[in-house]
Design a protein around this motif. Structure first.
Motif, PDB file in Angstrom:
ATOM      1  N   ARG A   1     -25.069  23.074 -49.401  1.00  0.00           N
ATOM      2  CA  ARG A   1     -25.639  23.084 -48.048  1.00  0.00           C
ATOM      3  C   ARG A   1     -26.770  22.052 -48.026  1.00  0.00           C
ATOM      4  NH1 ARG A   1     -25.843  26.482 -43.641  1.00  0.00           N
ATOM      5  NH2 ARG A   1     -24.463  27.929 -44.704  1.00  0.00           N
TER       6      ARG A   1
ATOM      7  N   HIS B   1     -29.676  13.547 -38.671  1.00  0.00           N
ATOM      8  CA  HIS B   1     -30.215  14.594 -39.556  1.00  0.00           C
ATOM      9  C   HIS B   1     -29.297  15.816 -39.548  1.00  0.00           C
ATOM     10  CE1 HIS B   1     -33.839  12.198 -39.927  1.00  0.00           C
ATOM     11  NE2 HIS B   1     -33.883  12.128 -38.615  1.00  0.00           N
ATOM     12  N   ASP B   2     -27.992  15.562 -39.570  1.00  0.00           N
ATOM     13  CA  ASP B   2     -26.984  16.613 -39.434  1.00  0.00           C
ATOM     14  C   ASP B   2     -27.076  17.652 -40.553  1.00  0.00           C
ATOM     15  OD1 ASP B   2     -24.891  14.965 -37.490  1.00  0.00           O
ATOM     16  OD2 ASP B   2     -25.865  13.686 -38.982  1.00  0.00           O
ATOM     17  N   ARG B   3     -27.117  18.922 -40.168  1.00  0.00           N
ATOM     18  CA  ARG B   3     -26.960  20.008 -41.142  1.00  0.00           C
ATOM     19  C   ARG B   3     -25.482  20.048 -41.496  1.00  0.00           C
ATOM     20  NH1 ARG B   3     -31.082  24.708 -40.317  1.00  0.00           N
ATOM     21  NH2 ARG B   3     -32.562  23.750 -38.899  1.00  0.00           N
ATOM     22  N   HIS B   4     -25.189  20.140 -42.806  1.00  0.00           N
ATOM     23  CA  HIS B   4     -23.788  20.067 -43.203  1.00  0.00           C
ATOM     24  C   HIS B   4     -23.545  20.760 -44.538  1.00  0.00           C
ATOM     25  CE1 HIS B   4     -25.695  16.583 -45.124  1.00  0.00           C
ATOM     26  NE2 HIS B   4     -24.728  16.610 -46.019  1.00  0.00           N
TER      27      HIS B   4
ATOM     28  N   LYS C   1     -33.602  16.663 -42.963  1.00  0.00           N
ATOM     29  CA  LYS C   1     -34.419  16.590 -41.755  1.00  0.00           C
ATOM     30  C   LYS C   1     -35.504  15.522 -41.851  1.00  0.00           C
ATOM     31  CE  LYS C   1     -37.371  20.386 -43.325  1.00  0.00           C
ATOM     32  NZ  LYS C   1     -37.775  21.772 -43.059  1.00  0.00           N
TER      33      LYS C   1
ATOM     34  N   TRP D   1     -29.454  19.552 -45.456  1.00  0.00           N
ATOM     35  CA  TRP D   1     -30.049  19.195 -44.166  1.00  0.00           C
ATOM     36  C   TRP D   1     -31.174  18.205 -44.448  1.00  0.00           C
ATOM     37  CZ3 TRP D   1     -34.112  22.378 -41.159  1.00  0.00           C
ATOM     38  CH2 TRP D   1     -34.414  21.742 -39.946  1.00  0.00           C
TER      39      TRP D   1
ATOM     40  N   ASP E   1     -33.874  25.139 -47.402  1.00  0.00           N
ATOM     41  CA  ASP E   1     -33.100  24.791 -46.202  1.00  0.00           C
ATOM     42  C   ASP E   1     -32.178  23.590 -46.412  1.00  0.00           C
ATOM     43  OD1 ASP E   1     -34.797  22.583 -45.982  1.00  0.00           O
ATOM     44  OD2 ASP E   1     -35.812  23.303 -44.186  1.00  0.00           O
ATOM     45  N   GLY E   2     -32.118  23.074 -47.657  1.00  0.00           N
ATOM     46  CA  GLY E   2     -31.202  21.984 -47.975  1.00  0.00           C
ATOM     47  C   GLY E   2     -31.782  20.599 -47.823  1.00  0.00           C
ATOM     48  N   SER E   3     -33.094  20.506 -47.640  1.00  0.00           N
ATOM     49  CA  SER E   3     -33.703  19.196 -47.421  1.00  0.00           C
ATOM     50  C   SER E   3     -34.505  18.739 -48.644  1.00  0.00           C
ATOM     51  CB  SER E   3     -34.619  19.239 -46.188  1.00  0.00           C
ATOM     52  OG  SER E   3     -35.723  20.089 -46.407  1.00  0.00           O
TER      53      SER E   3
ATOM     54  N   THR F   1     -19.799  19.612 -40.513  1.00  0.00           N
ATOM     55  CA  THR F   1     -21.024  19.605 -39.729  1.00  0.00           C
ATOM     56  C   THR F   1     -21.230  21.006 -39.160  1.00  0.00           C
ATOM     57  OG1 THR F   1     -19.758  18.694 -37.878  1.00  0.00           O
ATOM     58  CG2 THR F   1     -21.040  17.138 -39.197  1.00  0.00           C
TER      59      THR F   1
ATOM     60  N   HIS G   1     -32.825  19.797 -53.579  1.00  0.00           N
ATOM     61  CA  HIS G   1     -32.797  20.447 -52.269  1.00  0.00           C
ATOM     62  C   HIS G   1     -33.669  21.704 -52.263  1.00  0.00           C
ATOM     63  CE1 HIS G   1     -28.838  18.291 -52.381  1.00  0.00           C
ATOM     64  NE2 HIS G   1     -29.405  17.788 -51.307  1.00  0.00           N
TER      65      HIS G   1
END
Length: 132
Positions: free
Chosen positions: A49, A90-93, A53, A51, A120-122, A70, A117
């Motif tokens: 996961r 900045h697609d969450r995927h 951002k 993101w 939140d995956g960022s 996506t 990561h």
């Protein structure tokens, strides 16, 4: 001029690993070129996961088979050698690797080097504290 090899980077702290992937970070923010450049291997039969951002990322697949989903709309796109995808919004995927996948990745702004990561995956914009 910067000259660096994958083999050199693999033997240094430019090799960063996580549960689902390994990233060899050939260019980082300390190189002062405005972007970072990585060869990232996604391990087979994994789902990650993500993101970004705080970053834009372009990914070019050079080996393997997988897909990207996506999360905003549930669309699934196949990823295979010769495919590029750009996370321009900045697609969450979810990134799924069916086989081992090797990708060439470019980040703007450049990563500092030891990012993995977060929940939140960022990746954070600031570098993580130095390892002791």
């Amino acid at each position: 001029m910067i000259i660096r090899t994958i083999d050199e980077a693999k033997q240094s702290d430019r090799r960063v690993t996580a549960e689902n992937w390994e990233s060899i970070r050939l260019l980082l923010s300390e190189d002062k070129v405005g972007f970072s450049f990585h060869i990232t291997t996604m391990y087979p039969n994994t789902e990650t996961r993500i993101w970004y951002k705080n970053h834009f990322e372009a990914v070019f697949c050079i080996e393997g088979d997988g897909e990207i989903e996506t999360l905003a709309d549930g669309k699934i796109y196949p990823i295979r050698p010769g495919t590029i995808y750009i996370l321009d919004e900045h697609d969450r995927h979810l990134l799924r690797a069916n086989t081992q996948m090797r990708n060439v990745c470019v980040f703007v702004p450049a990563l500092h080097g030891n990012e993995t990561h977060d929940a939140d995956g960022s990746y954070p914009l600031e570098p993580a504290p130095a390892r002791r």
